[in-house]
Design a protein around this motif. Structure first.
Motif, PDB file in Angstrom:
ATOM      1  N   GLN A 117       0.676  -1.185  -0.097  1.00 43.61           N
ATOM      2  CA  GLN A 117       0.020  -0.158   0.058  1.00 43.61           C
ATOM      3  C   GLN A 117       1.013   1.301  -0.049  1.00 43.61           C
ATOM      4  OE1 GLN A 117      -3.444   0.264   1.500  1.00 43.61           O
ATOM      5  NE2 GLN A 117      -3.566   2.259   1.532  1.00 43.61           N
ATOM      6  N   ILE A 118       1.826   1.468   0.741  1.00 46.90           N
ATOM      7  CA  ILE A 118       2.761   2.443   1.111  1.00 46.90           C
ATOM      8  C   ILE A 118       3.469   2.523  -0.115  1.00 46.90           C
ATOM      9  CG2 ILE A 118       4.930   3.231   2.138  1.00 46.90           C
ATOM     10  CD1 ILE A 118       3.657   2.279   4.662  1.00 46.90           C
ATOM     11  N   PHE A 119       4.022   1.459  -0.770  1.00 45.26           N
ATOM     12  CA  PHE A 119       4.829   1.375  -2.074  1.00 45.26           C
ATOM     13  C   PHE A 119       4.037   1.880  -3.365  1.00 45.26           C
ATOM     14  CE2 PHE A 119       6.047  -0.513  -6.258  1.00 45.26           C
ATOM     15  CZ  PHE A 119       7.395  -0.331  -6.046  1.00 45.26           C
ATOM     16  N   SER A 120       2.627   1.788  -3.347  1.00 46.83           N
ATOM     17  CA  SER A 120       1.709   2.342  -4.358  1.00 46.83           C
ATOM     18  C   SER A 120       1.715   3.766  -4.318  1.00 46.83           C
ATOM     19  CB  SER A 120       0.631   1.409  -4.397  1.00 46.83           C
ATOM     20  OG  SER A 120      -0.459   2.012  -3.628  1.00 46.83           O
ATOM     21  N   GLU A 121       1.544   4.061  -3.096  1.00 43.31           N
ATOM     22  CA  GLU A 121       1.499   5.667  -2.571  1.00 43.31           C
ATOM     23  C   GLU A 121       2.582   6.457  -2.798  1.00 43.31           C
ATOM     24  OE1 GLU A 121      -1.820   4.851   0.732  1.00 43.31           O
ATOM     25  OE2 GLU A 121       0.004   5.116   1.368  1.00 43.31           O
ATOM     26  N   ILE A 122       3.698   5.795  -2.580  1.00 44.48           N
ATOM     27  CA  ILE A 122       5.030   6.217  -3.178  1.00 44.48           C
ATOM     28  C   ILE A 122       5.111   6.398  -4.594  1.00 44.48           C
ATOM     29  CG2 ILE A 122       7.469   6.014  -3.302  1.00 44.48           C
ATOM     30  CD1 ILE A 122       7.198   4.828  -0.512  1.00 44.48           C
ATOM     31  N   THR A 123       4.397   5.283  -5.413  1.00 38.57           N
ATOM     32  CA  THR A 123       4.520   5.494  -6.759  1.00 38.57           C
ATOM     33  C   THR A 123       3.470   6.722  -7.350  1.00 38.57           C
ATOM     34  OG1 THR A 123       4.681   3.072  -6.848  1.00 38.57           O
ATOM     35  CG2 THR A 123       4.207   4.313  -8.948  1.00 38.57           C
ATOM     36  N   TRP A 124       2.611   6.859  -6.610  1.00 39.68           N
ATOM     37  CA  TRP A 124       1.607   7.953  -7.106  1.00 39.68           C
ATOM     38  C   TRP A 124       2.293   9.371  -6.667  1.00 39.68           C
ATOM     39  CZ3 TRP A 124      -2.774   8.166  -9.778  1.00 39.68           C
ATOM     40  CH2 TRP A 124      -3.504   7.126  -9.776  1.00 39.68           C
ATOM     41  N   VAL A 125       2.813   9.414  -5.701  1.00 39.80           N
ATOM     42  CA  VAL A 125       3.537  10.698  -5.136  1.00 39.80           C
ATOM     43  C   VAL A 125       4.671  10.996  -6.206  1.00 39.80           C
ATOM     44  CG1 VAL A 125       4.890  11.889  -3.395  1.00 39.80           C
ATOM     45  CG2 VAL A 125       2.696  10.690  -2.720  1.00 39.80           C
ATOM     46  N   MET A 126       5.463  10.121  -6.478  1.00 36.42           N
ATOM     47  CA  MET A 126       6.561  10.384  -7.296  1.00 36.42           C
ATOM     48  C   MET A 126       6.255  10.772  -8.828  1.00 36.42           C
ATOM     49  SD  MET A 126       9.443   7.862  -5.840  1.00 36.42           S
ATOM     50  CE  MET A 126      10.820   8.302  -6.669  1.00 36.42           C
ATOM     51  N   PHE A 136      -1.249  -4.892  -6.959  1.00 38.71           N
ATOM     52  CA  PHE A 136      -1.057  -5.142  -5.555  1.00 38.71           C
ATOM     53  C   PHE A 136      -2.458  -5.179  -4.818  1.00 38.71           C
ATOM     54  CE2 PHE A 136       3.211  -3.446  -6.488  1.00 38.71           C
ATOM     55  CZ  PHE A 136       3.916  -4.556  -6.378  1.00 38.71           C
ATOM     56  N   GLY A 137      -3.435  -4.681  -5.496  1.00 37.50           N
ATOM     57  CA  GLY A 137      -4.763  -5.081  -4.677  1.00 37.50           C
ATOM     58  C   GLY A 137      -4.894  -3.770  -3.718  1.00 37.50           C
ATOM     59  N   VAL A 138      -4.332  -2.972  -3.725  1.00 30.37           N
ATOM     60  CA  VAL A 138      -4.358  -1.731  -2.649  1.00 30.37           C
ATOM     61  C   VAL A 138      -5.132  -0.490  -3.163  1.00 30.37           C
ATOM     62  CG1 VAL A 138      -2.345  -2.606  -1.396  1.00 30.37           C
ATOM     63  CG2 VAL A 138      -1.963  -0.802  -3.181  1.00 30.37           C
TER      64      VAL A 138
END
Lengths: 261, 219
Positions: A121-130, B37-39
């Motif tokens: 989840q955090i990884f995907s958010e970092i991808t969004w922010v970057m 990742f299903g998130v």
């Protein structure tokens, strides 16, 4: 290679698609410019020289970029930094951007790139922010670029001498910023490393690359060979890098002197 | 009668199509990552993160205005998609124009910068790919490059680029070169705002100095 979720096959598929896209765009414009160059009567030698010189010149900075990917890989895996530094990203601020994104996503102001991200989840958010933090130029360019270019060419047609001086001054301003940074720039506060502040190594890099370039320019004036011209800059850079490695290896106590850290 | 499209008009049409495609493609990456990742990413976290990167958003606007006249139209459409502009694409373009003896903002300059930047992109992309895969497969290689012997040297790559570029430019234009270097050094003695801010400062001061010298007929 695929053990970590950040480096899984899907992520590698994304980076593959990115590589194909970026190279396809480059080859498209290369072909169009080449055809136009021939129509304008630019010699094949000159066109080939532009390709060769740029290709060789790009090698060392590309390795430098890859090293930045590695430095970010502990926290983010290989693929996300690889994507970021193949599109839009820049070696100068990608680390800072990554730290900003990691701190926001983990809600931890002391988080940095030394700790692996383990939550998808955090990884995907970092991808969004970057991504969102860097795409503004891509929105602006289709809207404003034609107007900027037209304005510049109108001024150029009215006063070409002034425009030539201003263009040279703009290039010099850009170069000056880096030269001054090498002479008096501070090292990183968040990720301090040997050689990141102005000191013996940055000065040596500047002095040797300038010296070798002057040597090759003079040599070319005498011998008038196309290949010397094409290779002058990449070879000057490579020789300066070798000089820096030698100083750092054989005189480490001198090499580590930094007057701005 | 319909006016025939110039080469520049065509470049802008192709460029806009490619950049809009790039925008859609790049935005689809975080979407794909989230779905894979299903998130569900939290909006407030993303908002906070993007706000933390506000300086990069501002820098992005300045870069478009400051760099595009130097990169040419095709060069700008290519450079802003692939990134690493000031440490790679810009020096490549300047060096290629110097070698080909063409000027920026001419059609010849446009052709040469586009060819130089496109070649640089292909080579850079391939070299990064090979190096990263080599690192990923072989951690000892990664340790060697990150060692105290090589890491400080790669820290200096940018200075070797601009040192060698400076050699040609400063010799040819030494009169207008002294002021911007001295002025940026003075700025750095008080504060180092980072290279993203230093570049616009250097460019503005340099153009201002050159303009005054032009008016005073010193250049």
């Amino acid at each position: 290679m695929f053990a970590d979720f950040k480096n899984d096959k899907f992520m590698y598929l994304i980076v593959l698609a990115v590589i194909v896209f970026v190279c396809a765009q480059a080859l498209f414009f290369l072909r169009k410019a080449w055809i136009r160059g021939k129509e304008l009567g630019i010699s094949t030698d000159k066109l080939k020289n532009a390709v060769t010189s740029s290709a060789i010149f790009s090698f060392a900075p590309a390795v430098g970029i890859a090293i930045t990917v590695i430095s970010l890989s502990v926290a983010l895996g290989y693929v996300l930094p690889w994507i970021r530094l193949t599109v839009i990203g820049a070696i100068q601020y990608e680390t800072t951007a990554a730290i900003g994104a990691i701190q926001a996503a983990t809600n931890d102001p002391s988080a940095n790139i030394a700790v692996p991200i383990t939550d998808p989840q955090i990884f995907s958010e970092i991808t969004w922010v970057m991504t969102l933090g860097s795409i503004l130029p891509l929105i602006l360019i289709p809207i404003v670029l034609k107007k900027i270019q037209k304005g510049v060419s109108d001024v150029a047609s009215k006063n070409s001498k002034w425009m030539d001086i201003m263009t040279a001054a703009a290039f010099i301003g850009l170069i000056s910023a880096f030269i001054a940074k090498g002479l008096a720039g501070m090292g990183s506060k968040t990720e301090p490393k040997i050689g990141d502040g102005a000191g013996v190594l940055s000065l040596a890099a500047l002095v040797f690359s300038t010296g070798f370039m002057i040597f090759f320019t003079l040599l070319n004036k005498k011998l008038k060979k196309n290949w010397i011209e094409a290779l002058s800059m990449p070879v000057s850079m490579a020789l300066a890098m070798i000089a820096v490695v030698l100083i750092n290896t054989f005189a480490p106590s001198i090499a580590q002197i930094e007057w701005r850290y | 009668m319909k006016k025939e499209k110039t080469y520049f008009d065509k470049v802008h049409t192709w460029g806009r199509i490619w950049v809009v495609a790039a925008l859609v493609f790049f935005l689809s990456i975080p979407v794909a990552v989230s779905i894979h990742f299903g998130v569900t990413p939290r909006g407030e976290i993303i908002g906070k993160g993007v706000a933390a990167l506000i300086i990069f958003l501002i820098t992005g606007i300045v870069e478009v205005i400051a760099y595009s006249p130097m990169l040419g139209a095709g060069g700008t459409y290519l450079s802003f998609v692939s990134g690493n502009i000031m440490n790679l694409k810009m020096p490549c373009a300047i060096n290629a124009m110097e070698n080909a003896k063409v000027k920026a903002n001419t059609e010849e300059g446009e052709v040469i910068t586009t060819i130089a930047i496109a070649s640089s992109i292909v080579v850079t992309t391939i070299v990064i790919a090979i190096t990263v895969i080599a690192f990923a497969l072989n951690p000892s290689f990664s340790e060697l490059m990150a060692s105290d012997t090589f890491a400080p040297a790669f820290q200096q790559v940018t200075y070797t680029i601009f040192g060698s570029l400076a050699a040609g430019y400063f010799i040819k234009h030494w009169k207008i070169s002294i002021f911007p270097i001295a002025a940026v050094v003075v700025v750095l003695l008080f504060v180092d705002p980072g290279i993203g801010v230093l570049i616009p400062i250097g460019v503005i001061l340099s153009m201002l100095g050159a303009h005054i010298m032009y008016k005073l007929k010193l250049v």
